[in-house]
Design a protein around this motif. Structure first.
Motif, PDB file in Angstrom:
ATOM      1  N   GLU A   3       0.850  -1.184   0.000  1.00  0.00           N
ATOM      2  CA  GLU A   3       0.000   0.000   0.000  1.00  0.00           C
ATOM      3  C   GLU A   3       0.888   1.236   0.000  1.00  0.00           C
ATOM      4  N   ARG A   4       0.437   2.261  -0.692  1.00  0.00           N
ATOM      5  CA  ARG A   4       1.192   3.506  -0.721  1.00  0.00           C
ATOM      6  C   ARG A   4       0.223   4.653  -0.978  1.00  0.00           C
ATOM      7  N   ALA A   5       0.592   5.822  -0.498  1.00  0.00           N
ATOM      8  CA  ALA A   5      -0.281   6.980  -0.675  1.00  0.00           C
ATOM      9  C   ALA A   5       0.526   8.254  -0.550  1.00  0.00           C
ATOM     10  N   ARG A   6       0.111   9.244  -1.315  1.00  0.00           N
ATOM     11  CA  ARG A   6       0.687  10.582  -1.208  1.00  0.00           C
ATOM     12  C   ARG A   6      -0.450  11.582  -1.205  1.00  0.00           C
ATOM     13  N   HIS A   7      -0.507  12.402  -0.174  1.00  0.00           N
ATOM     14  CA  HIS A   7      -1.558  13.418  -0.013  1.00  0.00           C
ATOM     15  C   HIS A   7      -0.843  14.765   0.008  1.00  0.00           C
ATOM     16  N   TRP A   8      -1.116  15.618  -0.990  1.00  0.00           N
ATOM     17  CA  TRP A   8      -0.337  16.848  -1.084  1.00  0.00           C
ATOM     18  C   TRP A   8      -1.160  17.977  -1.685  1.00  0.00           C
ATOM     19  N   GLN A   9      -0.524  19.143  -1.762  1.00  0.00           N
ATOM     20  CA  GLN A   9      -1.094  20.291  -2.451  1.00  0.00           C
ATOM     21  C   GLN A   9      -0.076  20.833  -3.442  1.00  0.00           C
ATOM     22  N   TYR A  10      -0.591  21.447  -4.495  1.00  0.00           N
ATOM     23  CA  TYR A  10       0.239  22.119  -5.491  1.00  0.00           C
ATOM     24  C   TYR A  10      -0.084  23.599  -5.364  1.00  0.00           C
ATOM     25  N   ASP A  11       0.930  24.429  -5.140  1.00  0.00           N
ATOM     26  CA  ASP A  11       0.665  25.822  -4.796  1.00  0.00           C
ATOM     27  C   ASP A  11      -0.035  26.607  -5.893  1.00  0.00           C
ATOM     28  N   GLU A  12      -0.028  26.099  -7.130  1.00  0.00           N
ATOM     29  CA  GLU A  12      -0.726  26.793  -8.215  1.00  0.00           C
ATOM     30  C   GLU A  12      -2.204  26.395  -8.308  1.00  0.00           C
ATOM     31  N   LEU A  13      -2.639  25.471  -7.446  1.00  0.00           N
ATOM     32  CA  LEU A  13      -4.057  25.117  -7.330  1.00  0.00           C
ATOM     33  C   LEU A  13      -4.471  25.383  -5.880  1.00  0.00           C
ATOM     34  N   PRO A  14      -4.624  26.636  -5.504  1.00  0.00           N
ATOM     35  CA  PRO A  14      -4.853  26.973  -4.094  1.00  0.00           C
ATOM     36  C   PRO A  14      -6.077  26.288  -3.511  1.00  0.00           C
ATOM     37  N   GLY A  15      -5.881  25.677  -2.342  1.00  0.00           N
ATOM     38  CA  GLY A  15      -6.981  25.063  -1.617  1.00  0.00           C
ATOM     39  C   GLY A  15      -7.418  23.705  -2.118  1.00  0.00           C
ATOM     40  N   VAL A  16      -6.780  23.211  -3.180  1.00  0.00           N
ATOM     41  CA  VAL A  16      -7.170  21.921  -3.760  1.00  0.00           C
ATOM     42  C   VAL A  16      -6.236  20.832  -3.227  1.00  0.00           C
ATOM     43  N   ASP A  17      -6.774  19.884  -2.481  1.00  0.00           N
ATOM     44  CA  ASP A  17      -5.976  18.743  -2.034  1.00  0.00           C
ATOM     45  C   ASP A  17      -5.864  17.730  -3.160  1.00  0.00           C
ATOM     46  N   LEU A  18      -4.739  17.019  -3.179  1.00  0.00           N
ATOM     47  CA  LEU A  18      -4.463  16.015  -4.205  1.00  0.00           C
ATOM     48  C   LEU A  18      -4.068  14.713  -3.521  1.00  0.00           C
ATOM     49  N   LEU A  19      -4.489  13.601  -4.092  1.00  0.00           N
ATOM     50  CA  LEU A  19      -4.161  12.301  -3.513  1.00  0.00           C
ATOM     51  C   LEU A  19      -3.911  11.295  -4.626  1.00  0.00           C
ATOM     52  N   ARG A  20      -2.856  10.513  -4.450  1.00  0.00           N
ATOM     53  CA  ARG A  20      -2.617   9.365  -5.320  1.00  0.00           C
ATOM     54  C   ARG A  20      -2.317   8.190  -4.396  1.00  0.00           C
ATOM     55  N   ALA A  21      -3.025   7.070  -4.558  1.00  0.00           N
ATOM     56  CA  ALA A  21      -2.878   5.985  -3.584  1.00  0.00           C
ATOM     57  C   ALA A  21      -3.221   4.625  -4.176  1.00  0.00           C
ATOM     58  N   ARG A  22      -2.631   3.604  -3.575  1.00  0.00           N
ATOM     59  CA  ARG A  22      -3.072   2.219  -3.758  1.00  0.00           C
ATOM     60  C   ARG A  22      -3.314   1.645  -2.375  1.00  0.00           C
ATOM     61  N   TYR A  23      -4.510   1.106  -2.172  1.00  0.00           N
ATOM     62  CA  TYR A  23      -4.864   0.498  -0.904  1.00  0.00           C
ATOM     63  C   TYR A  23      -5.378  -0.919  -1.149  1.00  0.00           C
ATOM     64  N   VAL A  24      -5.040  -1.787  -0.212  1.00  0.00           N
ATOM     65  CA  VAL A  24      -5.502  -3.174  -0.280  1.00  0.00           C
ATOM     66  C   VAL A  24      -6.309  -3.513   0.969  1.00  0.00           C
ATOM     67  N   ARG A  25      -5.704  -3.315   2.118  1.00  0.00           N
ATOM     68  CA  ARG A  25      -6.366  -3.630   3.392  1.00  0.00           C
ATOM     69  C   ARG A  25      -6.953  -2.380   4.055  1.00  0.00           C
ATOM     70  N   LYS A  26      -6.702  -1.238   3.474  1.00  0.00           N
ATOM     71  CA  LYS A  26      -7.127   0.026   4.070  1.00  0.00           C
ATOM     72  C   LYS A  26      -8.647   0.102   4.202  1.00  0.00           C
ATOM     73  N   THR A  27      -9.097   0.583   5.345  1.00  0.00           N
ATOM     74  CA  THR A  27     -10.513   0.840   5.568  1.00  0.00           C
ATOM     75  C   THR A  27     -10.680   2.254   6.102  1.00  0.00           C
ATOM     76  N   PHE A  28     -11.427   3.067   5.383  1.00  0.00           N
ATOM     77  CA  PHE A  28     -11.725   4.421   5.845  1.00  0.00           C
ATOM     78  C   PHE A  28     -12.998   4.375   6.685  1.00  0.00           C
ATOM     79  N   VAL A  29     -12.913   4.888   7.901  1.00  0.00           N
ATOM     80  CA  VAL A  29     -14.088   4.939   8.758  1.00  0.00           C
ATOM     81  C   VAL A  29     -15.024   6.040   8.254  1.00  0.00           C
ATOM     82  N   ARG A  30     -16.222   6.052   8.778  1.00  0.00           N
ATOM     83  CA  ARG A  30     -17.213   7.054   8.372  1.00  0.00           C
ATOM     84  C   ARG A  30     -16.669   8.446   8.685  1.00  0.00           C
ATOM     85  N   HIS A  31     -16.651   9.300   7.683  1.00  0.00           N
ATOM     86  CA  HIS A  31     -16.077  10.627   7.841  1.00  0.00           C
ATOM     87  C   HIS A  31     -16.639  11.557   6.776  1.00  0.00           C
ATOM     88  N   THR A  32     -16.236  12.814   6.836  1.00  0.00           N
ATOM     89  CA  THR A  32     -16.675  13.806   5.864  1.00  0.00           C
ATOM     90  C   THR A  32     -15.466  14.595   5.374  1.00  0.00           C
TER      91      THR A  32
END
Length: 276
Positions: A3-32
């Motif tokens: 599993e791998r993940a990168r969560h980042w921002q690019y300063d030329e896209l203000p306020g926009v979060d970016l994510l690239r990931a591969r998950y196998v066993r990952k479980t995201f709990v209920r969230h917003t």
């Protein structure tokens, strides 16, 4: 499979979060999320609970979640799922909708899953352009992707009107939890302070916010933790400030909601703030 993940921002896209990931066993709990979620599945299948049922997004599809909408996330096949996601703020999507579509008011997505390989490809190209430092391409492709998805699947943002007495009590309970995030009351204490019973409060809160108060509080703590990490506050200090017992406690909940540990999250954000 790693599993791998990168969560980042690019300063030329203000306020926009970016994510690239591969998950196998990952479980995201209920969230917003405060922003929109536009997640393009590259391979595998993601399953996420949304709107009262499980939604399935496979390769070439997009998982679309409106702001402040409770949802989960997990693998739908043994090999997991690989995806890229952009998280544009409400004001960015509203600006695009006003300029490029017939939608009026606050726009949102109607269906949580759209099968559109072309739009999915646009999302992956946004991430690639951000990686390469191509600001013109990243901004252009993001706007084209959002425009296409709004035209395919856009509508008025669903509103939660606080009208009933139970809804008003839930809103007051939320305000108390926000104010006392580091030292919250028990459910009994919270209900007594609002002049209701614990189970009545539990039902009302779940009806309005889509999750029980304790789950909402964890989600709110992680949101506040993200803001503090963005300012450079050390994870150990953040943990105590938002009400977690220690940094491992923060790490566990942060990873189950954001997808990466707080230290890795902060390192990527610091790279955005540092001068090039």
């Amino acid at each position: 499979m790693n599993e791998r993940a990168r969560h980042w921002q690019y300063d030329e896209l203000p306020g926009v979060d970016l994510l690239r990931a591969r998950y196998v066993r990952k479980t995201f709990v209920r969230h917003t999320h405060e922003n929109f979620v536009i997640a393009a599945i590259a391979d595998g299948v993601e399953v996420f609970h949304h709107g009262g049922g499980d939604q399935y997004a496979g390769a070439g599809a997009l998982a679309l979640v409106n702001p402040d909408t409770p949802h989960t996330g997990r693998a739908g096949v043994p090999e997991g799922w690989r995806y890229g996601a952009v998280y544009p703020p409400v004001e960015v999507v509203a600006e695009i909708a006003a300029e490029m579509t017939a939608l009026r008011g606050t726009p949102g997505f109607v269906s949580p899953v759209v099968d559109d390989p072309y739009a999915a490809g646009l999302v992956h190209r946004v991430l690639r352009a951000a990686d390469e430092g191509n600001a013109l391409a990243a901004d252009t492709l993001l706007r084209v992707a959002v425009t296409r998805l709004l035209r395919l699947n856009g509508g008025p943002m669903p509103r939660r009107e606080v009208r009933t007495a139970g809804a008003r009590v839930a809103a007051r309970a939320r305000a108390v939890l926000e104010e006392r995030m580091a030292r919250p009351p028990t459910l009994q204490q919270l209900a007594a302070g609002l002049g209701t019973s614990p189970f009545a409060l539990l039902r009302a809160f779940r009806d309005v916010y889509g999750m029980p108060p304790h789950a909402w509080l964890t989600d709110a703590r992680v949101r506040r933790a993200r803001r503090l990490l963005d300012t450079g506050t050390a994870p150990s200090e953040v943990a105590v400030t938002v009400g977690f017992t220690d940094q491992p406690h923060l790490n566990r909940h942060f990873s189950r909601i954001v997808g990466v540990p707080p230290g890795a999250y902060q390192r990527e954000r610091k790279n955005v703030q540092d001068p090039r």
